[in-house]
Design a protein around this motif. Structure first.
Motif, PDB file in Angstrom:
ATOM      1  N   GLU A 153     -47.148   1.647 -16.584  1.00 24.20           N
ATOM      2  CA  GLU A 153     -47.446   1.848 -15.166  1.00 24.20           C
ATOM      3  C   GLU A 153     -47.813   0.518 -14.509  1.00 24.20           C
ATOM      4  O   GLU A 153     -47.390   0.224 -13.391  1.00 24.20           O
ATOM      5  CB  GLU A 153     -48.580   2.852 -14.983  1.00 24.20           C
ATOM      6  N   GLY A 154     -48.578  -0.308 -15.217  1.00 28.36           N
ATOM      7  CA  GLY A 154     -48.920  -1.612 -14.671  1.00 28.36           C
ATOM      8  C   GLY A 154     -47.696  -2.487 -14.443  1.00 28.36           C
ATOM      9  O   GLY A 154     -47.572  -3.158 -13.412  1.00 28.36           O
ATOM     10  N   MET A 155     -46.760  -2.465 -15.386  1.00 32.77           N
ATOM     11  CA  MET A 155     -45.525  -3.233 -15.227  1.00 32.77           C
ATOM     12  C   MET A 155     -44.711  -2.722 -14.046  1.00 32.77           C
ATOM     13  O   MET A 155     -44.070  -3.498 -13.337  1.00 32.77           O
ATOM     14  CB  MET A 155     -44.712  -3.180 -16.525  1.00 32.77           C
ATOM     15  N   ALA A 156     -44.728  -1.400 -13.830  1.00 32.32           N
ATOM     16  CA  ALA A 156     -44.000  -0.830 -12.691  1.00 32.32           C
ATOM     17  C   ALA A 156     -44.603  -1.306 -11.373  1.00 32.32           C
ATOM     18  O   ALA A 156     -43.877  -1.655 -10.434  1.00 32.32           O
ATOM     19  CB  ALA A 156     -44.013   0.697 -12.771  1.00 32.32           C
ATOM     20  N   TYR A 157     -45.924  -1.341 -11.294  1.00 31.36           N
ATOM     21  CA  TYR A 157     -46.558  -1.872 -10.084  1.00 31.36           C
ATOM     22  C   TYR A 157     -46.250  -3.362  -9.913  1.00 31.36           C
ATOM     23  O   TYR A 157     -46.127  -3.852  -8.786  1.00 31.36           O
ATOM     24  CB  TYR A 157     -48.065  -1.644 -10.124  1.00 31.36           C
ATOM     25  N   GLY A 158     -46.112  -4.074 -11.034  1.00 32.35           N
ATOM     26  CA  GLY A 158     -45.712  -5.471 -10.945  1.00 32.35           C
ATOM     27  C   GLY A 158     -44.346  -5.635 -10.305  1.00 32.35           C
ATOM     28  O   GLY A 158     -44.134  -6.517  -9.462  1.00 32.35           O
ATOM     29  N   LEU A 159     -43.405  -4.770 -10.684  1.00 31.87           N
ATOM     30  CA  LEU A 159     -42.074  -4.801 -10.074  1.00 31.87           C
ATOM     31  C   LEU A 159     -42.144  -4.468  -8.582  1.00 31.87           C
ATOM     32  O   LEU A 159     -41.480  -5.106  -7.758  1.00 31.87           O
ATOM     33  CB  LEU A 159     -41.152  -3.814 -10.782  1.00 31.87           C
ATOM     34  N   ARG A 160     -42.954  -3.484  -8.247  1.00 30.61           N
ATOM     35  CA  ARG A 160     -43.121  -3.132  -6.833  1.00 30.61           C
ATOM     36  C   ARG A 160     -43.655  -4.329  -6.048  1.00 30.61           C
ATOM     37  O   ARG A 160     -43.209  -4.620  -4.933  1.00 30.61           O
ATOM     38  CB  ARG A 160     -44.061  -1.937  -6.712  1.00 30.61           C
ATOM     39  N   GLY A 161     -44.608  -5.029  -6.627  1.00 30.60           N
ATOM     40  CA  GLY A 161     -45.172  -6.197  -5.963  1.00 30.60           C
ATOM     41  C   GLY A 161     -44.175  -7.330  -5.825  1.00 30.60           C
ATOM     42  O   GLY A 161     -44.175  -8.041  -4.808  1.00 30.60           O
ATOM     43  N   VAL A 185     -38.901   2.832  -9.841  1.00 35.80           N
ATOM     44  CA  VAL A 185     -40.302   2.431  -9.974  1.00 35.80           C
ATOM     45  C   VAL A 185     -41.211   3.643  -9.819  1.00 35.80           C
ATOM     46  O   VAL A 185     -42.143   3.844 -10.611  1.00 35.80           O
ATOM     47  CB  VAL A 185     -40.655   1.336  -8.945  1.00 35.80           C
ATOM     48  N   ASP A 186     -40.947   4.454  -8.806  1.00 34.71           N
ATOM     49  CA  ASP A 186     -41.754   5.661  -8.594  1.00 34.71           C
ATOM     50  C   ASP A 186     -41.671   6.596  -9.799  1.00 34.71           C
ATOM     51  O   ASP A 186     -42.680   7.180 -10.216  1.00 34.71           O
ATOM     52  CB  ASP A 186     -41.282   6.407  -7.344  1.00 34.71           C
ATOM     53  N   THR A 187     -40.479   6.731 -10.367  1.00 35.95           N
ATOM     54  CA  THR A 187     -40.301   7.608 -11.522  1.00 35.95           C
ATOM     55  C   THR A 187     -41.053   7.063 -12.734  1.00 35.95           C
ATOM     56  O   THR A 187     -41.703   7.821 -13.465  1.00 35.95           O
ATOM     57  CB  THR A 187     -38.808   7.772 -11.851  1.00 35.95           C
ATOM     58  N   ALA A 188     -40.967   5.755 -12.960  1.00 31.60           N
ATOM     59  CA  ALA A 188     -41.684   5.148 -14.081  1.00 31.60           C
ATOM     60  C   ALA A 188     -43.187   5.379 -13.953  1.00 31.60           C
ATOM     61  O   ALA A 188     -43.866   5.696 -14.943  1.00 31.60           O
ATOM     62  CB  ALA A 188     -41.372   3.662 -14.155  1.00 31.60           C
ATOM     63  N   ILE A 189     -43.720   5.216 -12.753  1.00 30.31           N
ATOM     64  CA  ILE A 189     -45.152   5.440 -12.533  1.00 30.31           C
ATOM     65  C   ILE A 189     -45.515   6.897 -12.809  1.00 30.31           C
ATOM     66  O   ILE A 189     -46.507   7.194 -13.500  1.00 30.31           O
ATOM     67  CB  ILE A 189     -45.529   5.032 -11.094  1.00 30.31           C
ATOM     68  N   ALA A 190     -44.705   7.826 -12.310  1.00 30.06           N
ATOM     69  CA  ALA A 190     -44.981   9.256 -12.506  1.00 30.06           C
ATOM     70  C   ALA A 190     -44.913   9.633 -13.985  1.00 30.06           C
ATOM     71  O   ALA A 190     -45.754  10.396 -14.487  1.00 30.06           O
ATOM     72  CB  ALA A 190     -43.994  10.097 -11.700  1.00 30.06           C
TER      73      ALA A 190
END
Length: 350
Positions: free
Chosen positions: A160-168, A136-141
């Motif tokens: 990036e929004g989808m990655a934050y969705g996974l984090r949530g 997730v961190d890598t996808a955001i970066a």
């Protein structure tokens, strides 16, 4: 992709709490230099790609997603790793592999047979958590670097929004409500930006819809969080419409949006069991290799007064997953075993 456009309103956040980090000043110049260099390298490599390269990678991702939704998380993960190898600057491969790991985490630690299937003890962890968080961190970066390089800005807002969705999602499963709310707020902002930059990015509506639905239907804790972090409001009705839209027209979220729509209709505040059964039935037909869908249908059959049909589906899952070595298959087998033994306490299934 064909389909009508969906327009959503943008609402400004209200009152919230601001935080400052005085220690960040010393590292900020170095961070700016690092991101600038990464963006420059990303832009140079992007110029060398064929024009239709991103579209081809999305097709590969769709193939991996079909494998994933059919219950083979490990093979799907290898497909997504191939995307990473072919296009290391793109967020797509890392995002998709993180998504595959989320399903592995969900199936191996979630409650798969009761109505609120995301409920697990707040202390639960899995062997996949560390890898998931790194992806997730890598996808955001990667998404941020691509935006800085002016490479497909709208799509990288989506990723990036989808990655934050996974984090949530993971934070929610772990009972970390504040972390889940912060990730959801960031997800919503990025996805709304993405669709206003490019209305063809219909996958954004899966995350926007989930946000709108849950913020409007979750309990009192959400009201407190809305005040603490300036969490924008939602709308149950609009959320369901947005999720349905993604299930029909999304590129990367169709199967998952269909799942969430079916799950939402089965919640005790909805009780739209006929709709839920129809949608889970579609998932079971489209992805017959995934015993999770049969478990969902079996649970709903029992809750709607058809215990024999529900139990028959549980036993189908037992037969389908028996003897398989993957962690997901073993978890599905145990869930079906528990469901049958709950109905027949004297029956011990090996």
């Amino acid at each position: 992709m064909d389909g009508p456009m969906l327009v959503i309103p943008i609402r400004h956040c209200g009152r919230g709490i601001c935080f400052s980090f005085s220690g960040a000043k010393a590292t900020k110049p170095l961070l700016i230099v690092f991101v600038s260099l990464l963006a420059t390298a990303t832009l140079a490599r992007a110029a060398a790609r064929p024009q239709n390269f991103e579209a081809e990678q999305i097709k590969v991702a769709q193939q991996g997603l079909n494998i994933l939704m059919n219950g083979n998380t490990e093979t799907a993960g290898k497909v997504f790793q191939k995307i990473q190898s072919d296009d290391p600057d793109s967020a797509l491969g890392y995002l998709m592999e993180a998504n595959a790991l989320w399903w592995e985490i969900y199936i191996t630690t979630g409650n798969l047979i009761d109505p609120d299937v995301f409920v697990v003890s707040s202390g639960s962890t899995s062997p996949y958590d560390a890898r998931f968080n790194k992806l997730v961190d890598t996808a955001i970066a990667k998404a941020r670097a691509n935006r800085n390089a002016k490479r497909d800005v709208a799509r990288n807002n989506l990723y990036e929004g989808m990655a934050y969705g996974l984090r949530g999602r993971l934070a929610s499963m772990r009972g970390s409500n504040l972390a889940a709310a912060r990730a959801g707020k960031q997800m919503r902002s990025l996805l709304i930006t993405a669709v206003h930059q490019d209305r063809n990015l219909r996958d954004a509506y899966a995350g926007i819809g989930l946000y709108d639905y849950f913020v409007d239907t979750l309990p009192t804790i959400v009201k407190l969080l809305r005040w603490m972090i300036g969490l924008p409001g939602g709308s149950r009705e609009r959320g369901l419409h947005e999720i349905e839209y993604a299930a029909k027209y999304g590129e990367l979220t169709r199967g998952e949006a269909l799942y969430y729509l079916a799950k939402d209709y089965s919640r005790t505040n909805e009780r739209q069991y006929a709709k839920s059964l129809e949608l889970f039935g579609q998932l079971s037909s489209q992805y017959p290799g995934n015993g999770l869908w049969k478990l969902m249908v079996g649970s709903l059959k029992i809750r709607t007064g058809h215990p024999q049909e529900g139990e028959a589906l549980y036993r189908e899952v037992l037969n389908q997953e028996r003897g398989k070595e993957s962690a997901a298959a073993k978890s599905l087998y145990k869930a079906a075993q528990k469901a049958v033994e709950r109905r027949h306490p004297n029956e011990h299934i090996q």
